[in-house]
Enzyme design. Structure first.
Site, PDB file in Angstrom:
ATOM      1  NE  ARG B  51      45.671  43.904  40.440  1.00 48.46           N
ATOM      2  CZ  ARG B  51      45.704  42.610  40.693  1.00 48.46           C
ATOM      3  NH1 ARG B  51      44.747  41.846  40.268  1.00 48.46           N
ATOM      4  NH2 ARG B  51      46.707  42.089  41.380  1.00 48.46           N
ATOM      5  CB  THR B  52      46.651  49.587  36.068  1.00 51.03           C
ATOM      6  OG1 THR B  52      46.364  49.527  37.458  1.00 51.03           O
ATOM      7  CG2 THR B  52      46.000  50.816  35.483  1.00 51.03           C
ATOM      8  CE  LYS B  80      68.228  54.609  25.113  1.00 51.55           C
ATOM      9  NZ  LYS B  80      67.604  54.456  23.799  1.00 51.55           N
ATOM     10  NE  ARG B 101      50.974  52.361  38.502  1.00 48.86           N
ATOM     11  CZ  ARG B 101      49.778  52.099  38.991  1.00 48.86           C
ATOM     12  NH1 ARG B 101      48.745  51.962  38.197  1.00 48.86           N
ATOM     13  NH2 ARG B 101      49.611  51.946  40.278  1.00 48.86           N
ATOM     14  CG  HIS B 129      44.782  54.642  40.026  1.00 48.63           C
ATOM     15  ND1 HIS B 129      44.629  54.564  38.657  1.00 48.63           N
ATOM     16  CD2 HIS B 129      45.066  53.374  40.441  1.00 48.63           C
ATOM     17  CE1 HIS B 129      44.820  53.314  38.278  1.00 48.63           C
ATOM     18  NE2 HIS B 129      45.082  52.576  39.344  1.00 48.63           N
TER      19      HIS B 129
END
Lengths: 138, 304
Positions: B51-52, B80, B101, B129
């Protein structure tokens, strides 16, 4: 028990009893080449028992470390056998690489070469929070 | 303003400016359709959040810009063993702005300290957020036409719910705000939020476990999901996940102009029979999220 007085150096006084060794290690006093005396459980009118550290050399002591470990400490500066300065340490506004953030979700747990930084956010209750995740230090 | 890492980075005036721009975008979409032509947004999603991520990508596309990025750590060099600092340095050569994020709290701050291009925190673990909070503020402004003089009910997981903590912090800066904090005792608001935000700003609040007790007084009801990923103990999650289910019956005494919000995704905490109620704002809220992100991208890229 007698410990010689110092000519030029520092006396860290009014350390909470049993905290002296922690300060000795934090200041890395074992790396000095001068005489250092750590006195534990000394009698004190004010505190009952206290620890004292005497350093027989005029060195730069990290006051932030001292303030963070025990903000009741008194610092005495001795020059040519005379007490020239006496002051109390304070809680530092910022501490760097002294303690690690305990939050397993904090970025400091995985990112390499990142300083561990804490800021004093509540002076009254001595609350420090991690710069990155803002979790308070336990 | 170079980055957005924490909602506290923004002054009330800067938030007002972003809301003003977002509202202008809603009214005049065409005017903004090529504002970011030739610009690229990198969406670095080290943990999935469809969604974000889509909201950021749609925002950049509607501004005429392009997007690139990845949607999980598995498809990035992190798998990695690459550090955040190195990843950000490299991506800065490919993109003009980065939305990031990350499951680790503080990761976007680390990125911002190393980056030559603006960083937007698109969520860091249970921490911040800020674009969700901006979304919430735009929603309240659009739906209630004000950000002051409001009684706001916050319901559900008030302990781990970062959207709730950020919203309380943001709304505490406006006049005459009252909070009703509705949660089971296990998910009560943390003491430090009460002490360092509510008490410090003399904000009036009450705590209750009963969702209906103060329903008639609420201007906003902000529902939250109990998030499985925030629990270390599965039993606690199972016991608490369906503690509150908002349905039509519980809204009987609610005001006619109540605004029901939810950061989404919703699971069981709002019954689908509420969806058709005109007071249900949560889908419109998701739409507002795109517009405030458009305003934010313009601001950080210094495009008027």
């Amino acid at each position: 028990m007698n410990i010689d007085s110092i000519k030029n150096g520092i006396v860290i006084d009014h350390i909470k009893a049993k905290k002296g060794m922690e300060i000795y290690r934090a200041l890395k006093l074992d790396e000095l080449d001068c005489s250092v005396a750590l006195i534990t459980n000394a009698k004190s009118k004010k505190m009952g028992r206290k620890d004292i550290i005497k350093i027989d050399k005029a060195i730069d002591v990290n006051l932030d470390i001292l303030g963070f470990i025990d903000s009741n400490i008194t610092i005495n500066i001795v020059k040519e056998d005379n007490l020239t300065e006496k002051f109390h340490v304070e809680l530092p506004e910022k501490i760097v690489n002294l303690v690690k953030c305990q939050n397993p979700r904090c970025i400091t747990s995985i990112e390499k070469n990142l300083d561990q930084v804490f800021y004093l956010t509540d002076k009254e209750n001595s609350v420090y929070r991690c710069k990155y995740c803002e979790m308070s230090m336990k | 303003m170079k980055n957005l890492i924490d909602i506290k980075d923004l002054s009330v005036e800067e938030i007002d400016e972003l809301i003003l721009t977002a509202r202008d975008i809603i009214k005049n979409k065409e005017k903004y359709s090529e504002k970011c032509k030739g610009k690229k947004l990198a969406t670095l999603f080290f943990e999935p959040s469809t969604r974000t991520r889509l909201s950021f990508e749609a925002a950049m596309m509607e501004l005429g810009g392009n997007v690139l990025g990845f949607s999980s750590a598995d498809s990035s060099s992190t798998s990695k063993g690459e550090s955040i600092s190195d990843t950000i340095k490299v991506v800065g050569y490919y993109a003009d702005i980065i939305a990031m994020r990350h499951p680790k709290e503080g990761a976007p701050l680390v990125a911002s300290l190393k980056s030559d291009v603006p960083i937007i925190n698109a969520g860091d673990g249970g921490h911040n957020h800020p674009t969700q909070t901006l979304t919430d503020l735009l929603t309240i402004q659009c739906e209630k036409n004000r950000l002051d003089n409001l009684t706001i009910g916050l319901c559900g997981d008030l302990k781990f719910g970062r959207t709730v903590h950020s919203l309380i912090t943001a709304m505490s800066r406006y006049k005459n705000i009252k909070f009703v904090l509705i949660s089971p005792k296990e998910l009560n608001i943390p003491e430090y939020i009460k002490k360092e935000v509510l008490d410090k700003n003399n904000i009036e609040y009450v705590e209750t476990h009963n969702i209906e007790e103060y329903m008639s007084e609420l201007d906003i009801l902000y529902m939250t999901r109990v998030q499985k990923e925030r629990f270390f103990n599965e039993d606690d999650y199972v016991r608490l996940k369906d503690y509150y289910i908002l349905n039509k019956e519980k809204l009987v005494n609610a005001k006619n102009d109540l605004c029901i919000m939810h950061p989404l995704p919703r699971v069981n905490e709002i019954s689908t029979d509420v969806d058709d109620d005109e007071r249900a704002c949560y889908f419109r809220q998701a739409n507002y999220g795109k517009y405030i992100r458009m305003a934010l991208i313009l601001k950080l890229l210094d495009i008027n």
